[in-house]
Design an enzyme around this catalytic site. Structure first.
Site, mmCIF file in Angstrom:
data_model
loop_
_atom_site.group_PDB
_atom_site.id
_atom_site.type_symbol
_atom_site.label_atom_id
_atom_site.label_comp_id
_atom_site.label_asym_id
_atom_site.label_seq_id
_atom_site.Cartn_x
_atom_site.Cartn_y
_atom_site.Cartn_z
ATOM 1 N N LYS A 12 1.297 -1.044 0.622
ATOM 2 C CA LYS A 12 -0.521 -0.541 0.706
ATOM 3 C C LYS A 12 1.129 1.110 0.002
ATOM 4 C CE LYS A 12 -4.242 0.724 0.079
ATOM 5 N NZ LYS A 12 -5.089 -0.003 -0.455
ATOM 6 N N ALA A 50 -17.139 -1.940 2.766
ATOM 7 C CA ALA A 50 -16.739 -1.773 1.799
ATOM 8 C C ALA A 50 -15.053 -0.962 2.518
ATOM 9 C CB ALA A 50 -16.898 -1.239 0.860
#
Length: 362
Positions: free
Chosen positions: A95, A273
């Site tokens: 990330k 999500a």
């Protein structure tokens, strides 16, 4: 000296020497990127590349402190390792974060400088979009790096992954709802969607098509407007957490599941999500004690990774959608394992991930 300053002096929030749950995460590589000309300050974290090159989005966010950005990128990259493994993708976990306000700090020059840093890792890290970055941004980053997925179709990518992410969440939610209420599933259930951005708005459409009653919240008026023509069928509230719900769908930023919110949560299913939904791992046990079926975030939201990761494997659009819908099967497997072994869904998913990583290492 303020309490906050004293607390930060006591806490160790670097990369190697930490006193939180990330101390055992064992990241492979963390790269700090700085370009004085454009003002770029970014951090790229590679957590585990056992299964393949690290892939994860770039978050553009105005972190208050650099230590907050470090903590976020470490947590998010660790989550990407789990997400790729549980989704069966030949990818590792990574990330990146850019420190700044995308509304004022974003520029093509800054994104191109960031792309050069991504390129310098030689393919160990592939970037995609995340909070604060868009497909258009990826097109710009792609000018200076080959290691970008999720670009626009015109630029050779698969486009925005919001729909695929929403489809994975919806598939997981249907599986959890069926496990909870049998054949009726999500139909007729009151679902609270927290955050209706590029994922949440697609999820709202899917829920309405399935016969759910939808209530939403989002502090951004433009996000609420994105619901569009179907907004008349959606109830808008200031906070879904205080509503009487059957399903809670966190689709904004993480850490919304805390000991306090879980204690008062009315929903019997939690599936959304947002990344890193638990304030800390012990919250999973609190959910289990209240018989709340929580689908681990990195299981439910894997659809976006499946789409952009499939750019590297050459999968067709139909193959991608089929694999995204398979998130429902993974959800059922985790719920069954958690019940059979009397553990939290967090632990059940962790065991599946650990097994796949160990098999790959062997």
């Amino acid at each position: 000296m303020s309490t906050e300053v004293r607390d930060r002096q006591v806490q160790r929030l670097g990369v190697f020497d930490r006193d939180d749950d990330l101390r055992d995460a064992e990241h492979e590589q963390v790269v700090f990127c700085r370009d004085r000309r454009t003002g770029l300050r970014a951090i790229i974290a590679l957590h585990d590349t056992t299964l393949g090159p690290g892939l994860g989005g770039t978050r553009f966010f105005p972190y208050r402190h650099e230590s907050d950005a470090i903590t976020d990128v470490l947590r998010l990259s660790e989550g990407m390792t789990r997400k790729a493994a549980v989704a069966g993708m030949p990818l590792g976990g990574a990330k990146a974060v850019i420190i700044g306000d995308p509304a004022t700090d974003r520029s093509e020059e800054l994104l191109e400088a960031y792309g050069r840093f991504v390129e310098s890792l030689g393919g160990r890290y592939y970037t995609a979009a995340d909070v604060g970055t868009t497909t258009d941004d990826l097109d710009v980053i792609g000018r200076t790096s080959r290691y970008v997925v999720g670009r626009s179709v015109g630029a050779g990518g698969s486009g925005d992954s919001g729909y695929s992410t929403a489809l994975g969440v919806f598939s997981a939610m249907q599986a959890a709802a069926t496990a909870t209420w049998a054949e009726s599933g999500i139909a007729g259930r009151r679902v609270g969607v927290e955050g209706v951005g590029k994922v949440g708005r697609h999820l709202v459409d899917m829920l309405l098509d399935a016969g759910a009653r939808v209530v939403v919240c989002d502090p951004r008026p433009d996000a609420l407007d994105s619901i569009g023509a179907r907004s008349a069928a959606v109830e808008r509230v200031s906070s879904v957490l205080v509503e009487d719900l059957d399903v809670y769908a966190p689709c904004a930023l993480g850490a919304s599941l805390t000991p306090q919110t879980v204690a008062t949560l009315s929903a019997r299913v939690v599936c959304g999500a947002a990344n890193n939904q638990l304030l800390h791992r012990d919250v999973a046990e609190l959910l289990r004690r209240r018989s709340i079926q929580w689908v681990p975030d990195y299981v439910a939201n894997a659809g976006g990774l499946i789409q952009v990761g499939s750019e590297l494997t050459g999968a067709t659009r139909d193959e991608v959608e089929s694999k995204v819908r398979h998130v429902a099967d993974t959800t059922r497997e985790i719920l069954h394992l958690a019940g059979d072994q009397d553990v939290t869904t967090w632990e059940a998913a962790r065991r599946i991930v650990a097994g796949r990583l160990e098999a790959a290492r062997a």
